[in-house]
Write a protein that holds these residues in place. Structure first.
Motif, short mmCIF file in Angstrom:
data_model
loop_
_atom_site.label_atom_id
_atom_site.label_comp_id
_atom_site.label_asym_id
_atom_site.label_seq_id
_atom_site.Cartn_x
_atom_site.Cartn_y
_atom_site.Cartn_z
N ARG A 1 7.82 2.65 1.90
CA ARG A 1 8.33 1.29 2.08
C ARG A 1 7.19 0.33 2.41
O ARG A 1 6.06 0.74 2.65
N THR A 2 7.53 -0.96 2.45
CA THR A 2 6.52 -2.01 2.62
C THR A 2 5.72 -1.84 3.90
O THR A 2 4.49 -1.97 3.90
N TYR A 3 6.38 -1.58 5.01
CA TYR A 3 5.66 -1.50 6.29
C TYR A 3 4.64 -0.36 6.27
O TYR A 3 3.58 -0.45 6.90
N GLN A 4 4.95 0.71 5.51
CA GLN A 4 4.01 1.82 5.40
C GLN A 4 2.79 1.41 4.58
O GLN A 4 1.64 1.73 4.93
N LEU A 5 3.04 0.70 3.49
CA LEU A 5 1.93 0.26 2.64
C LEU A 5 0.96 -0.61 3.43
O LEU A 5 -0.25 -0.47 3.31
N LYS A 6 1.49 -1.50 4.23
CA LYS A 6 0.63 -2.38 5.03
C LYS A 6 -0.21 -1.58 6.02
O LYS A 6 -1.36 -1.91 6.30
N SER A 7 0.36 -0.51 6.53
CA SER A 7 -0.37 0.31 7.50
C SER A 7 -1.45 1.15 6.83
O SER A 7 -2.36 1.64 7.49
N PHE A 8 -1.37 1.31 5.50
CA PHE A 8 -2.37 2.08 4.76
C PHE A 8 -3.64 1.27 4.51
O PHE A 8 -4.61 1.81 3.97
N GLY A 9 -3.63 -0.01 4.85
CA GLY A 9 -4.84 -0.82 4.71
C GLY A 9 -4.99 -1.52 3.38
O GLY A 9 -6.08 -2.00 3.06
N ILE A 10 -3.92 -1.62 2.59
CA ILE A 10 -4.05 -2.32 1.31
C ILE A 10 -4.02 -3.83 1.55
O ILE A 10 -3.55 -4.31 2.59
N ALA A 11 -4.54 -4.59 0.59
CA ALA A 11 -4.47 -6.06 0.65
C ALA A 11 -3.11 -6.45 0.08
O ALA A 11 -2.98 -6.79 -1.10
N TYR A 12 -2.10 -6.42 0.93
CA TYR A 12 -0.71 -6.51 0.45
C TYR A 12 -0.42 -7.84 -0.24
O TYR A 12 0.29 -7.88 -1.24
N ASN A 13 -0.98 -8.93 0.27
CA ASN A 13 -0.68 -10.24 -0.32
C ASN A 13 -1.22 -10.36 -1.75
O ASN A 13 -0.79 -11.25 -2.49
N ARG A 14 -2.13 -9.50 -2.12
CA ARG A 14 -2.61 -9.46 -3.50
C ARG A 14 -1.85 -8.39 -4.29
O ARG A 14 -1.40 -8.63 -5.40
N ALA A 15 -1.70 -7.23 -3.70
CA ALA A 15 -1.09 -6.10 -4.41
C ALA A 15 0.38 -6.33 -4.70
O ALA A 15 0.91 -5.80 -5.69
N ARG A 16 1.07 -7.10 -3.89
CA ARG A 16 2.53 -7.26 -4.00
C ARG A 16 2.98 -7.78 -5.36
O ARG A 16 4.11 -7.54 -5.80
N TYR A 17 2.11 -8.50 -6.07
CA TYR A 17 2.47 -9.03 -7.39
C TYR A 17 2.42 -7.97 -8.49
O TYR A 17 2.89 -8.21 -9.60
N PHE A 18 1.87 -6.80 -8.18
CA PHE A 18 1.62 -5.81 -9.22
C PHE A 18 2.25 -4.45 -8.92
O PHE A 18 1.94 -3.47 -9.58
N MET A 19 3.15 -4.38 -7.92
CA MET A 19 3.71 -3.08 -7.57
C MET A 19 5.15 -3.22 -7.08
O MET A 19 5.63 -4.31 -6.77
N ARG A 20 5.82 -2.08 -7.01
CA ARG A 20 7.15 -1.99 -6.42
C ARG A 20 7.15 -0.82 -5.45
O ARG A 20 6.48 0.19 -5.66
N CYS A 21 7.91 -0.96 -4.37
CA CYS A 21 8.13 0.16 -3.47
C CYS A 21 9.62 0.25 -3.16
O CYS A 21 10.42 -0.51 -3.69
N GLU A 22 10.03 1.15 -2.27
CA GLU A 22 11.43 1.48 -2.08
C GLU A 22 12.29 0.29 -1.65
O GLU A 22 13.41 0.12 -2.12
N ASP A 23 11.75 -0.56 -0.77
CA ASP A 23 12.55 -1.67 -0.24
C ASP A 23 12.12 -3.02 -0.80
O ASP A 23 12.47 -4.07 -0.27
N ASP A 24 11.35 -3.00 -1.87
CA ASP A 24 10.84 -4.25 -2.43
C ASP A 24 10.83 -4.14 -3.94
O ASP A 24 9.86 -3.72 -4.55
#
Length: 421
Positions: free
Chosen positions: A362-385
């Protein structure tokens, strides 16, 4: 020793060496097991970089700035009116040992202009490394520049005492080289690169059969290209780099932005007083994608798209040109595709692959993995997004990402240059 004269030489030859950027000390693994001086294991090398990427952890000098060649782009060209100097073998050895004992350096990067001929110069470089290793039992990092045209016997001896060997390609293409250095050719560089590569492979194969095999250039070899002095485009530059990585198993290709030496030389472009650091930065980012992100050079650049985008980094540029590959489902896509998401690094991908074994991400896990979420969010999908952000046009996505990046980097300093898109 005349300390005033040695100090004067050091000022001249250290300044002349600053134009050679290929001095990273990564990859050394020479252990100190004979109670000698120094250690070139990775943990024993102190990396300090200037803001333009130049490593300053090594004593970085030329043996001499005398040179028989008249390369238009080089500060040490024989027709250039500069103060000349040359170290003796003993002076370089003494400087290295004394600087090391004072904890100023962790190793030596030694290059040279070519005086008399290639073998005459290379023999002195080898003598310095040999004297440090055998007489002073110096186990610190040593990087030697191979001299084009030097004999295979000298190259073999150099590889036995140096951790890394390198030789400058100078200009990316043969045509560009002939414009500014007609006395040189790429064949003179390819021959020693091939010889050293074959020697490394040969000794690695022998080690499988023979227990005691001497180390030979354990940190491999590298090369450097001057960028901006001749008219090659980014596609040509990175295609040449890719070829040399494949043909000679290079550890690194370095890209050095052209710095004007003589503003009156009609052969060279006029670019002001500063090298094109932004272009240099984009080339290094492309190089990183090729070496660690499984990108082929033709995915980033091609004949119809020969120049890197100066506004955004090459990974984001690739994604915007290939929106049909996105969005990538984080929970089902393979390693290769997740690596292509802008803002997601190698370590983060490995965390994602490991976490998927225990459930949907889920999103909160991705953010904890250290990704640049505000950039990556336009190019991926996860369970709750599952929002289909790719309904946006590429120009709209680019604008949103740039706006977010600028607000992040310019929050405290509105005059700061944003080098990463």
């Amino acid at each position: 020793m005349n300390f005033d004269r040695v100090s004067e030489k050091l000022n001249i030859l250290a300044d002349a060496a600053k134009y050679d950027v290929s001095c990273s000390s990564s990859g050394g693994n020479r252990k100190n097991n004979n109670k000698g001086l120094g250690d070139s294991k990775a943990s024993g090398i102190c990396h300090t970089y200037t803001e333009d990427g130049r490593c300053v952890s090594l004593l970085k000098i030329l043996l001499t700035n005398h040179c028989i060649y008249d390369c238009a782009f080089c500060v040490s060209r024989k027709s250039n009116d500069v103060q000349r100097a040359a170290f003796t073998v003993e002076e370089v050895v003494d400087l290295t040992i004394n600087f090391y004992r004072r904890n100023y350096i962790e190793g030596l990067f030694l290059s040279s202009g070519i005086f008399k001929n290639a073998d005459f110069t290379m023999e002195r470089l080898v003598r310095i490394a040999k004297k440090l290793r055998l007489e002073h039992r110096f186990n610190g990092y040593i990087h030697l520049k191979s001299i084009p045209g030097a004999s295979e016997e000298l190259l073999t001896e150099a590889g036995l005492y140096a951790d890394r060997l390198s030789i400058n390609l100078e200009m990316p293409t043969e045509e560009g080289l002939k414009l500014v250095a007609p006395e040189k050719s790429h064949a003179d560089v390819q021959k020693p690169l091939g010889f050293v590569n074959n020697k490394i492979i040969q000794l690695k194969n022998e080690k499988k059969l023979i227990k005691s095999v001497p180390k030979f250039a354990p940190a491999g070899q590298s090369t450097q290209m001057v960028i901006g002095a001749t008219p090659e485009n980014d596609f040509q530059i990175m295609s040449i780099a890719n070829q040399y990585y494949n043909d000679y198993n290079l550890k690194r290709v370095y890209y050095s932005g052209f710095i004007p030496i003589n503003h009156n030389d009609s052969l060279l472009p006029s670019i002001g007083s500063q090298p094109p650091l932004l272009r240099e930065n984009r080339l290094y980012q492309t190089d990183w994608l090729m070496r660690f992100y499984q990108f082929d050079v033709h995915e980033i650049l091609n004949e119809t798209n020969p120049h890197l985008d100066t506004d955004i980094d090459p990974k984001l540029s690739y994604a915007l040109r290939n929106l049909h590959h996105f969005p990538v489902d984080i929970n089902t896509a393979d390693y290769h595709m997740i690596l292509r998401i802008p803002g997601v690094g190698v370590r983060s991908v490995k965390k994602i692959m490991a976490a998927r074994k225990f459930g949907k991400i889920r999103t909160y896990q991705l953010k904890s993995f250290g990704i640049a979420y505000n950039r990556a969010r336009y190019f991926m999908r996860c369970e709750d997004d599952q929002y289909q952000r790719l309904e946006l046009l590429p120009t709209q996505i680019k604008s949103k990402i740039l706006s977010n990046s600028q607000s992040k980097y310019l929050k405290n300093d509105p005059n700061q240059l944003v080098l990463f898109g």
